[in-house]
Design a protein around this motif. Structure first.
Motif, PDB file in Angstrom:
ATOM      1  N   LEU A 215      45.956 -64.209  -6.595  1.00  0.00           N
ATOM      2  CA  LEU A 215      45.006 -65.214  -6.109  1.00  0.00           C
ATOM      3  C   LEU A 215      45.742 -66.140  -5.146  1.00  0.00           C
ATOM      4  N   ASN A 216      45.961 -65.655  -3.930  1.00  0.00           N
ATOM      5  CA  ASN A 216      46.754 -66.434  -2.986  1.00  0.00           C
ATOM      6  C   ASN A 216      46.080 -67.752  -2.623  1.00  0.00           C
ATOM      7  N   GLN A 217      44.755 -67.690  -2.552  1.00  0.00           N
ATOM      8  CA  GLN A 217      44.059 -68.921  -2.196  1.00  0.00           C
ATOM      9  C   GLN A 217      44.284 -69.987  -3.256  1.00  0.00           C
ATOM     10  N   LEU A 218      44.406 -69.540  -4.517  1.00  0.00           N
ATOM     11  CA  LEU A 218      44.617 -70.514  -5.580  1.00  0.00           C
ATOM     12  C   LEU A 218      45.980 -71.174  -5.447  1.00  0.00           C
ATOM     13  N   ASP A 219      46.968 -70.472  -4.869  1.00  0.00           N
ATOM     14  CA  ASP A 219      48.271 -71.085  -4.676  1.00  0.00           C
ATOM     15  C   ASP A 219      48.203 -72.217  -3.663  1.00  0.00           C
ATOM     16  N   ARG A 220      47.173 -72.164  -2.794  1.00  0.00           N
ATOM     17  CA  ARG A 220      47.032 -73.236  -1.800  1.00  0.00           C
ATOM     18  C   ARG A 220      46.144 -74.351  -2.315  1.00  0.00           C
ATOM     19  N   GLN A 221      45.542 -74.121  -3.462  1.00  0.00           N
ATOM     20  CA  GLN A 221      44.573 -75.037  -4.016  1.00  0.00           C
ATOM     21  C   GLN A 221      45.280 -76.231  -4.585  1.00  0.00           C
ATOM     22  N   LEU A 222      44.616 -76.906  -5.070  1.00  0.00           N
ATOM     23  CA  LEU A 222      44.156 -78.079  -4.595  1.00  0.00           C
ATOM     24  C   LEU A 222      44.081 -79.212  -5.530  1.00  0.00           C
TER      25      LEU A 222
ATOM     26  N   ASP B 183      41.652 -69.958 -20.439  1.00  0.00           N
ATOM     27  CA  ASP B 183      40.425 -69.209 -20.165  1.00  0.00           C
ATOM     28  C   ASP B 183      40.441 -68.807 -18.689  1.00  0.00           C
ATOM     29  N   PRO B 184      40.861 -67.575 -18.381  1.00  0.00           N
ATOM     30  CA  PRO B 184      40.958 -67.156 -16.980  1.00  0.00           C
ATOM     31  C   PRO B 184      39.626 -67.227 -16.223  1.00  0.00           C
ATOM     32  N   LYS B 185      38.518 -66.989 -16.912  1.00  0.00           N
ATOM     33  CA  LYS B 185      37.226 -66.966 -16.225  1.00  0.00           C
ATOM     34  C   LYS B 185      36.905 -68.308 -15.592  1.00  0.00           C
ATOM     35  N   THR B 186      37.162 -69.389 -16.317  1.00  0.00           N
ATOM     36  CA  THR B 186      36.892 -70.727 -15.783  1.00  0.00           C
ATOM     37  C   THR B 186      38.132 -71.353 -15.163  1.00  0.00           C
ATOM     38  N   ASP B 187      39.271 -70.658 -15.242  1.00  0.00           N
ATOM     39  CA  ASP B 187      40.530 -71.137 -14.672  1.00  0.00           C
ATOM     40  C   ASP B 187      40.965 -72.464 -15.295  1.00  0.00           C
ATOM     41  N   LEU B 188      40.845 -72.571 -16.615  1.00  0.00           N
ATOM     42  CA  LEU B 188      41.286 -73.767 -17.320  1.00  0.00           C
ATOM     43  C   LEU B 188      42.299 -73.387 -18.388  1.00  0.00           C
ATOM     44  N   ALA B 189      43.204 -74.310 -18.678  1.00  0.00           N
ATOM     45  CA  ALA B 189      44.231 -74.061 -19.690  1.00  0.00           C
ATOM     46  C   ALA B 189      44.609 -75.372 -20.354  1.00  0.00           C
ATOM     47  N   VAL B 190      45.098 -75.266 -21.576  1.00  0.00           N
ATOM     48  CA  VAL B 190      45.620 -76.414 -22.315  1.00  0.00           C
ATOM     49  C   VAL B 190      47.100 -76.184 -22.542  1.00  0.00           C
ATOM     50  N   ILE B 191      47.918 -77.173 -22.192  1.00  0.00           N
ATOM     51  CA  ILE B 191      49.341 -77.143 -22.484  1.00  0.00           C
ATOM     52  C   ILE B 191      49.674 -78.356 -23.347  1.00  0.00           C
TER      53      ILE B 191
ATOM     54  N   SER C 161      38.355 -64.915  -4.459  1.00  0.00           N
ATOM     55  CA  SER C 161      38.993 -63.608  -4.357  1.00  0.00           C
ATOM     56  C   SER C 161      38.083 -62.597  -5.034  1.00  0.00           C
ATOM     57  N   ASP C 162      38.512 -61.335  -4.990  1.00  0.00           N
ATOM     58  CA  ASP C 162      37.733 -60.305  -5.673  1.00  0.00           C
ATOM     59  C   ASP C 162      37.703 -60.522  -7.180  1.00  0.00           C
ATOM     60  N   GLU C 163      38.695 -61.274  -7.681  1.00  0.00           N
ATOM     61  CA  GLU C 163      38.838 -61.424  -9.122  1.00  0.00           C
ATOM     62  C   GLU C 163      38.424 -62.790  -9.643  1.00  0.00           C
ATOM     63  N   GLN C 164      38.256 -63.778  -8.780  1.00  0.00           N
ATOM     64  CA  GLN C 164      37.981 -65.134  -9.238  1.00  0.00           C
ATOM     65  C   GLN C 164      36.754 -65.710  -8.538  1.00  0.00           C
ATOM     66  N   LYS C 165      35.782 -66.103  -9.365  1.00  0.00           N
ATOM     67  CA  LYS C 165      34.568 -66.717  -8.860  1.00  0.00           C
ATOM     68  C   LYS C 165      34.254 -67.940  -9.703  1.00  0.00           C
ATOM     69  N   TYR C 166      34.012 -69.064  -9.045  1.00  0.00           N
ATOM     70  CA  TYR C 166      33.683 -70.299  -9.738  1.00  0.00           C
ATOM     71  C   TYR C 166      32.193 -70.594  -9.595  1.00  0.00           C
ATOM     72  N   GLN C 167      31.623 -71.154 -10.665  1.00  0.00           N
ATOM     73  CA  GLN C 167      30.207 -71.493 -10.669  1.00  0.00           C
ATOM     74  C   GLN C 167      30.031 -73.003 -10.786  1.00  0.00           C
ATOM     75  N   ASP C 168      28.969 -73.515 -10.190  1.00  0.00           N
ATOM     76  CA  ASP C 168      28.518 -74.892 -10.413  1.00  0.00           C
ATOM     77  C   ASP C 168      29.584 -75.939 -10.105  1.00  0.00           C
ATOM     78  N   LEU C 169      30.271 -75.785  -8.982  1.00  0.00           N
ATOM     79  CA  LEU C 169      31.333 -76.719  -8.630  1.00  0.00           C
ATOM     80  C   LEU C 169      30.807 -77.947  -7.897  1.00  0.00           C
ATOM     81  N   ILE C 170      31.589 -79.016  -7.970  1.00  0.00           N
ATOM     82  CA  ILE C 170      31.360 -80.210  -7.156  1.00  0.00           C
ATOM     83  C   ILE C 170      32.066 -79.990  -5.821  1.00  0.00           C
ATOM     84  N   GLN C 171      31.360 -80.184  -4.726  1.00  0.00           N
ATOM     85  CA  GLN C 171      32.000 -80.102  -3.410  1.00  0.00           C
ATOM     86  C   GLN C 171      32.323 -81.509  -2.927  1.00  0.00           C
TER      87      GLN C 171
END
Length: 476
Positions: free
Chosen positions: A8-15, A146-154, A207-217
């Motif tokens: 997910l190269n775009q995610l490396d540039r995120q944000l 949770d990879p689907k929502t791209d969230l994690a707890v550390i 990306s082909d593997e990552q899609k986000y729903q219902d985001l705030i722009q």
């Protein structure tokens, strides 16, 4: 057979979406405060701010927004680490891995050291370094993701309680309301940027593997390193988790609404998942204009919740000394409790306030499934999910069923073989893999030589691929 495994190269540039915020009432108060400040400046006010007694500045400069962001700063952390990723031109079955520097942001949501961030910030990072506002450094442990929502707890260890961030709500956001973001932009820690909410309910395919729903722009300045950081309103309440930026565009960034992010966090922090304990309470967070409440939708049979006489429709307002507003509060209130503890629960039922008590019990069945999923993750580096018959039949495969690959740990045996999210695992060695129990069976077989790789089969689109998978360690 060789296939590409893009990251997910775009995610490396995120944000980190940013922007200076407030709701309708807050905006009115903010503008009024600005007018008063201007008038006071004309009169030559020179009062010192209690926030910064050593700075010779007028009180007018310390606006409510400045104070709110300053107060929130101890709850924001900066995340660094090196991660292993697959090179873009690496092929299936090759060892084309490389090390890259990662950075991001996180927010403390529990004084015991639990931090919420984006999964892509910590994915594949073996040594998660966290730095705080007081220059304290700590090493974090990945608790759940949770990879689907791209969230994690550390989680980090601390000598004392940490300051938890103040959460707002995303159920009443307004287009064009000001917002502010804070994050580790390009490694510049605690960078604050501002903007407005540009739009709501955006769907973003990164990306082909990552899609986000219902985001705030938002039109906030978005930079690498801001991912996982907070999006504030003007009260200093977190209303979103910064997650993505539109590459090549200016002023287009995105954040996960905080209500949705905390619902995911509640699942990640489930005591059934983390401690194999059960409360049996099923419910959801209800958002109202002035408050949030947790409403019980059902109570599992023979569970502690049923013993406590909880009913569908009950509004849980407190457990022990903790106020309850969200599903996450339920889990945090019960996390770390002993099974012998008798905890009071305050409930609002049909307008009447009631008090009952709950004693936790061992999780039956479900905890074992969670433990098995974690075992597969540790040994193979795969997060697998069963597929129902209808879903699997769309693949037009000769196999009876399979397990959908939801995530692959970058430094794992599965990653080394080029398995990627979206694949379907249909077989290992000479056995089919329709359920997690099938994978467990292979892991436990004494006749499977752990010194030699095990043959596996996956479906990828219309292709059936195979390779040889090594176990990370010998299982019990």
């Amino acid at each position: 057979m060789p296939v590409n495994n893009p990251r997910l190269n775009q995610l490396d540039r995120q944000l980190s979406a940013s922007v200076a915020g407030q709701r309708t009432a807050n905006r009115r108060r903010w503008l009024q405060g600005f007018s008063v400040a201007c008038a006071a400046a004309v009169l030559g006010s020179s009062a010192l701010s209690p926030l910064a007694p050593n700075i010779q500045a007028s009180e007018n400069r310390f606006t409510p927004l400045v104070r709110a962001i300053e107060a929130a700063k101890p709850s924001v952390v900066n995340i660094h680490g090196r991660k292993t990723v697959r090179a873009e031109n690496a092929s299936f079955g090759s060892d084309g891995m490389k090390q890259v520097n990662g950075m991001g942001t996180g927010i403390v949501f529990d004084p015991r050291g639990y931090i919420l961030t984006n999964y892509h910030v910590v994915e594949g990072v073996s040594n998660i370094q966290v730095s705080m506002h007081n220059d304290r450094q700590a090493v974090a442990k990945l608790i759940a993701h949770d990879p689907k929502t791209d969230l994690a707890v550390i989680k980090i260890e601390s000598d004392g309680p940490l300051k938890a961030v103040q959460f707002g709500t995303s159920c009443d956001l307004l287009t064009a309301e000001p917002v502010v973001a804070m994050g580790n932009a390009y490694g510049y820690e605690y960078t604050v940027t501002q903007g407005i909410i540009s739009a709501l309910h955006r769907t973003v395919q990164v990306s082909d593997e990552q899609k986000y729903q219902d985001l705030i722009q938002t039109d906030a300045s978005i930079n690498p390193g801001n991912s996982g950081g907070p999006l504030f309103n003007v009260d200093g309440d977190v209303i979103g988790i910064n997650v993505a930026v539109r590459v090549g565009a200016q002023g287009i960034g995105f954040a996960i609404p905080i209500d949705e992010a905390l619902d995911v966090a509640a699942r990640l922090m489930s005591i059934e998942r983390l401690e194999q304990q059960s409360h049996g309470i099923v419910g959801k967070t209800k958002c109202e204009p002035t408050q949030r409440t947790f409403v019980v939708s059902s109570v599992r049979r023979d569970s502690p919740g049923e013993v406590a006489a909880l009913q569908a429709g009950d509004v849980i307002t407190a457990i022990g000394e903790r106020k309850i507003e969200r599903a996450l509060d339920i889990e945090l209130a019960l996390l770390g409790r002993k099974r012998t503890e008798d905890l009071p629960i305050e409930v609002l039922r049909s307008g009447n306030r009631l008090t009952t008590n709950i004693v936790l019990a061992p999780a039956n069945g479900r905890g074992g499934k969670v433990a098995l999923a974690d075992r597969v993750w540790e040994n193979l580096g795969l997060r697998l999910a069963p597929m129902d018959d209808t879903e699997f039949k769309t693949l037009n495969s000769r196999y009876r069923g399979g397990l959908a690959v939801q995530a692959v740990r970058p430094d794992s045996p599965a990653s080394a073989q080029g398995i990627r999210r979206g694949d379907v695992l249909v077989g290992m060695h000479v056995w089919e893999t329709v359920s997690l129990d099938n994978v467990s069976y292979v892991l436990d077989r004494e006749d499977v030589n752990r010194q030699e790789p095990v043959l596996f089969y996956i479906l990828r689109g219309s292709d059936t691929l195979y390779g040889h998978l090594r176990f990370a360690e010998r299982t019990r």
